[in-house]
Design an enzyme around this catalytic site. Structure first.
Site, mmCIF file in Angstrom:
data_model
loop_
_atom_site.group_PDB
_atom_site.id
_atom_site.type_symbol
_atom_site.label_atom_id
_atom_site.label_comp_id
_atom_site.label_asym_id
_atom_site.label_seq_id
_atom_site.Cartn_x
_atom_site.Cartn_y
_atom_site.Cartn_z
ATOM 1 N N TYR A 36 0.865 -1.195 0.000
ATOM 2 C CA TYR A 36 0.000 0.000 0.000
ATOM 3 C C TYR A 36 0.896 1.237 0.000
ATOM 4 C CZ TYR A 36 -3.588 3.001 2.336
ATOM 5 O OH TYR A 36 -4.489 3.970 2.694
ATOM 6 N N TYR A 76 -9.198 -4.877 9.263
ATOM 7 C CA TYR A 76 -7.880 -4.336 9.635
ATOM 8 C C TYR A 76 -7.990 -3.120 10.546
ATOM 9 C CZ TYR A 76 -3.189 -2.375 9.189
ATOM 10 O OH TYR A 76 -1.941 -1.881 9.468
ATOM 11 N N HIS A 77 -8.854 -2.184 10.149
ATOM 12 C CA HIS A 77 -8.917 -0.899 10.858
ATOM 13 C C HIS A 77 -9.484 -1.063 12.259
ATOM 14 C CE1 HIS A 77 -9.355 -0.612 6.491
ATOM 15 N NE2 HIS A 77 -8.379 0.260 6.615
ATOM 16 N N LYS A 134 -8.816 16.637 17.946
ATOM 17 C CA LYS A 134 -8.298 16.023 16.718
ATOM 18 C C LYS A 134 -8.426 17.092 15.653
ATOM 19 C CE LYS A 134 -7.168 12.768 15.259
ATOM 20 N NZ LYS A 134 -5.807 12.208 15.177
ATOM 21 N N ASP A 188 -7.300 14.191 9.739
ATOM 22 C CA ASP A 188 -6.801 12.896 10.197
ATOM 23 C C ASP A 188 -7.816 12.214 11.122
ATOM 24 O OD1 ASP A 188 -5.307 10.878 11.492
ATOM 25 O OD2 ASP A 188 -4.468 12.343 12.903
ATOM 26 N N HIS A 248 -7.446 9.170 12.755
ATOM 27 C CA HIS A 248 -6.934 8.193 13.732
ATOM 28 C C HIS A 248 -7.126 8.744 15.136
ATOM 29 C CE1 HIS A 248 -4.746 7.023 10.056
ATOM 30 N NE2 HIS A 248 -4.917 5.810 10.541
#
Ligand code: SCD
Length: 675
Positions: free
Chosen positions: A51, A205-206, A555, A559, A561
Site C-alpha cells: 500500500y 484491519y482498521h 483532533k 486525520d 486516527h
C-alpha cells in the site's frame, strides 16, 4: 451490549480439542477452512501488494514503477486525506494535509499521471477509497478508458466499505443511509461492467488498529458483511452474482495463533453466511482476502525490531491462507515509510516466498488440536457476537449510536492498561528498553510543494475545460442523487468532462449534507495502574486552585486516527481533570472559540498525519500565550525541537507510557498555574 470472551483461545495450550474436524475437509472445498484453493501457493503465490502513495501523482507513479520492477506483483493506492474526504487540494480545509499520508488526486488528469506507463489491463490495482468512492472509481475508469483499456478488462479492488469508516477509520463524508446507497451503486456498476474487479474489500484491519482484539475484528467484519448482503438484497441486487467479487481485508497482529485461526474461521463464516442467504455459487462462497501486518504493534524505540514483528505477522497471514499481503515498514511508528524501510518490507515477502518453503504446504496448521479448537472458538465467538448485535437492532443501528466504536475503544483502553501493568510486554516499550537508537532515514513529504503544484494544475484544468459541460454534468449528478438512480454513470460522465473530485462531492453534499458521527468516550478506568502519589498530586493541585483542572483535547484537521486521543481523554478524566473533546475534523478556529469560553489549563492536539508543524504554527499564532499546548501522534524526533521552539510544552509519541504522560503534564501544569 455484552462482548463475549474468548476463554478457549486465551488458554490455548490447555485446550481439549473441540468437535471441529474441518481439517479433514479438502482444501478448496466449502466451507474452505483449509483454504480457498486446492493447491494454494503451490499453484499461485500470494500477491505482494504494498500500500503506497505520497505527494503528487508523478512521485507515486515513479514509486509504483520501481516497486513493480523490483518484483511487486500488484499495486495498492493510498490517497491523501483531502482526497478521501472529497476536498480538492486547493480547498481551505485541505492545505495542511495535501500529499501527506497518500497521493493527492484531484481529477482524472492526476489519475492518468498516476498510472502513466503502467498497463491497467495487465496490473491489478487496489484502491483504498470509501468516502469519495464515486469520483475516484470514475477517475480510474476514465483514466483506463483514455489508456485504451475498457472497464471489463480492469482487475483490482476498491475498498468501498463505508461501515467500518463510521466504526473506526473515519474517512466518511455522507450520512450512513446515503453512503450505503453509494456502496451499492458501486457494487451494482462493477458487477455489470467490471466482472474482473472486486467491488468491495470488507475490512477488519482498521478495527484491530483502533484497538479491537482479533476476534472482535472478525466479529465486526462478518457483521458488516451480513449488513451489506442484506442491504444489497433489499436493493434487488443479484447476490449470487455480486458475492463472487466481494473480498475481505484483515489485520495481522502479534497474537500468532489467533491470527491464523481468525483467517481460517473467516472463510468458514463467509461460506456459512452465504448459505444462509441461499447463495449456491461455490466461487462466491470462497472467501478471498488481503492482509496487512499491524501498524500499532510497531514500536518507536529500536525500530529495526519491527522487521521481526512484521515477519512473524506476515507468516501468520501465509499460514492462514491469504491471497494478497502488505508488510509494513519498520519505521512506521516514527514517520511515513522511508525508501529503505519500504524496500526491507517488500523484500521480507520475497524471502518468505523464495527462501522458506512456507507456501509449499497447504494449511500447515490443519489438524493441530490447538488450531482446530482455536478456529472453532473464533467461529463460536463471532456467532455469539452476531446474535448480540442482532438483539441490539443490527449493525446499522449500532453504527449510528456509536456503540461499536465504543466496544473497540474499551478494548484499546484495556490494552493500554495491560501494557502499563506489564501484563502485556512490548520489547523496547515497557521492558528491555535500551537507549540505543537504530539508524533512521525518515521520508520528508514535500507537502507545500505538492499543494502549490496541485493548485496550479487545478487552475489550469478549470481554464481549459468546457464550463457548460461541467455545469450540465454536475446538474445531472445532483438530479440522479435526488431521484435515487445509480450515481456511477453520472459521475463517470462528470469526470470525463473534467469535473474535479471535490466538485463531484460538493454536488452530492449540497444534496445530502456532510455528516459527523456521535462520539462516546468511555469513563475512567486507569486509576489502579497509575502512580498513586501522582494521582494525589493532581488532586492537591486542583484543591489549591479551588476548582477542577480543565483540558481540551482535539483532533485537528482531516486525520481520523483517534485511538490515542481518546485514550488520553480517558486518562485525564481518571486524573480528575474535566476534559472537553473536539472530535475528528475540528478546525483551529473551533479550538480558539472553545478556549475563549473556558480558558483551558491545557490544550492537547492529536495529529498522526504528519501535519503537526503547520497546525501548531498556526495555533500558537492565534491562541493566548499563557495556554500550555501538548501534542501527541506520529512525530519524528527531528520535529520535536521545532515544535518546542514554536511553543509546544510537550510532545508525546507511542513510546510514552500513561504514567510518563501524566507526570510530564503535572510538572507543566504546576508551572502554568503559578502556584
Ligand atoms: C489465485 N487464483 C488461483 C489461485 N490463487 N487460482 C487457482 N489456484 C490458486 N491457488 C486466481 C484467482 O481466482 C483469480 O482469478 C486470480 O488468480 C488472481 O488471484 P486473487 O486471489 O484474486 O489475487 P488478487 O488479484 O491479488 O486479489 C486478491 C484479493 C483482492 C481478492 C484479496 O481483493 C485484493 O487484491 N485486495 C487488496 C486490497 C488492498 O490492497 N487493500 C489495501 C488496504 P480470477 O481473477 O479469475 O478470479 C490498505 C488500508 O486500508 C491500509 C490502512 C489504512 O489506510 O487505514
Amino acid at each position: 451490549m455484552k462482548v463475549p470472551s474468548l476463554a478457549k483461545i486465551e488458554g490455548v495450550y490447555s485446550m481439549v480439542p473441540e468437535t471441529a474436524d474441518s481439517w479433514r475437509d479438502a482444501h478448496g472445498t466449502a466451507p474452505f477452512v483449509r483454504g480457498p484453493y486446492e493447491k494454494m501457493y503451490q499453484q499461485k503465490p500470494w500477491t505482494i501488494r504494498q500500500y503506497a502513495g505520497f505527494e503528487g501523482a508523478l512521485e507515486t507513479n515513479a514509486f509504483f514503477k520501481r516497486a513493480l520492477l523490483q518484483g511487486q506483483t500488484g499495486l495498492s493506492v493510498a490517497f491523501d486525506l483531502p482526497t478521501h474526504l472529497g476536498f480538492d487540494s486547493d480547498h481551505d480545509l485541505a492545505a495542511a494535509d495535501v500529499g501527506r499520508t497518500g497521493v493527492a488526486i484531484d481529477s482524472v488528469e492526476d489519475m492518468a499521471v498516476l498510472f502513466d506507463g503502467i498497463d491497467l489491463g495487465n496490473v491489478s490495482v487496489s484502491m483504498t477509497m470509501n468516502g469519495a468512492v464515486l469520483p475516484i472509481m470514475a477517475c480510474y475508469i476514465v483514466a483506463a478508458e483514455e489508456q485504451g483499456v475498457a472497464p471489463d478488462k480492469l482487475s483490482g479492488t476498491i475498498q468501498n466499505d463505508i461501515l467500518k469508516e463510521y466504526i473506526a477509520r473515519n474517512t466518511y463524508i455522507h450520512s450512513p443511509d446515503f453512503s450505503m446507497e453509494v456502496v451499492s451503486d458501486v457494487v451494482a456498476y462493477c458487477s455489470e461492467h467490471m466482472p474482473r474487479f472486486n467491488s468491495m474489500s470488507i475490512s477488519g484491519y482498521h478495527f484491530q488498529e483502533a484497538g479491537a482484539s482479533p476476534e472482535l475484528e472478525l466479529a465486526l467484519t462478518m457483521a458488516n458483511a451480513r449488513a451489506y448482503l442484506t442491504h444489497f438484497q433489499q436493493q434487488g441486487i443479484d447476490l449470487e452474482f455480486v458475492a463472487k467479487r466481494l473480498s475481505f481485508f484483515f489485520g495481522l497482529g502479534m497474537s500468532f495463533y489467533k491470527e491464523v485461526a481468525k483467517l481460517r474461521a473467516a472463510r468458514f463464516l463467509w461460506s456459512e453466511l452465504l448459505d444462509e442467504f441461499g447463495i449456491r455459487s461455490e466461487s462466491a462462497k470462497r472467501l478471498k482476502m488481503h492482509c496487512q501486518t499491524s501498524g500499532v504493534s510497531l514500536t518507536e524505540s529500536s525500530p529495526l525490531n519491527n522487521i521481526v514483528r512484521t515477519t512473524i505477522e506476515a507468516m501468520a497471514g501465509v499460514f492462514g491462507g491469504t491471497q494478497s499481503l502488505h508488510t509494513n515498514s519498520y519505521d512506521e511508528a516514527i514517520s511515513l515509510p522511508s525508501d529503505q524501510a519500504s524496500k526491507v518490507a517488500l523484500e521480507t515477502q520475497f524471502i518468505l516466498q523464495h527462501e522458506t518453503g512456507i507456501g509449499d504446504v497447504v494449511d500447515p496448521w490443519g489438524g493441530s488440536y490447538m488450531m482446530e479448537s482455536a478456529t472453532q472458538s473464533m467461529i463460536e465467538y463471532v456467532r455469539t457476537m452476531q446474535n448480540n448485535i442482532e438483539i441490539e437492532g443490527g449493525v446499522l443501528a449500532l453504527v449510528a449510536s456509536g456503540q461499536l466504536t465504543a466496544f473497540i475503544h474499551r478494548q484499546a483502553l484495556q490494552t493500554a492498561m495491560d501494557e502499563e501493568a506489564l501484563n502485556k510486554k512490548i520489547v523496547g516499550k515497557n521492558c528491555y528498553q535500551s537507549s540505543s537508537l537504530s539508524p533512521q532515514n525518515e521520508r520528508v513529504i514535500a507537502s507545500d510543494k505538492t499543494l502549490l503544484l496541485q493548485s496550479k494544475k487545478l487552475a489550469l484544468l478549470k481554464l481549459k475545460r468546457d464550463d457548460g459541460a461541467v455545469k450540465r454534468a454536475l446538474q445531472a449528478l445532483q438530479a440522479a442523487a435526488r431521484s435515487k438512480q445509480n450515481l456511477m454513470p453520472f459521475t463517470i460522465e462528470a469526470i470525463r468532462a473534467r469535473v474535479t473530485v471535490g466538485e463531484c462531492i460538493k454536488a452530492l453534499t449540497d444534496e445530502n449534507s456532510r455528516y459527523l458521527k456521535p462520539e462516546h468516550i468511555e469513563p475512567a478506568l486507569f486509576c489502579a495502574h497509575l502512580d498513586a502519589e501522582m494521582v494525589k498530586r493532581y488532586q492537591a493541585l486542583s484543591s489549591q486552585l479551588g476548582r477542577p483542572l480543565r483540558f481540551l483535547v482535539a483532533k485537528v484537521g482531516l486525520d481520523g486516527h483517534d485511538r490515542g486521543a481518546k485514550v488520553i481523554v480517558s486518562l485525564l478524566r481518571d486524573l480528575g481533570i474535566e476534559v472537553d473533546y473536539l472530535p475528528i475534523f475540528s478546525s483551529l478556529d473551533d479550538i480558539i472559540q472553545q478556549d475563549g469560553m473556558y480558558q483551558y489549563d491545557g490544550i492537547g492536539l492529536s495529529i498522526l498525519s504528519g501535519a503537526h508543524i503547520p497546525f501548531v504554527t498556526q495555533l500558537t499564532q492565534k491562541i493566548r500565550t499563557d495556554c500550555p499546548i501538548f501534542i501527541g501522534g506520529v512525530i519524528p524526533a527531528s520535529d520535536k525541537n521545532a515544535l518546542e521552539t514554536i511553543g509546544v510544552e510537550a510532545v508525546f509519541t507511542a513510546k510514552h507510557s500513561l504514567n510518563d504522560i501524566a507526570m510530564s503534564l503535572y510538572d507543566i501544569l504546576v508551572v502554568a498555574a503559578k502556584i
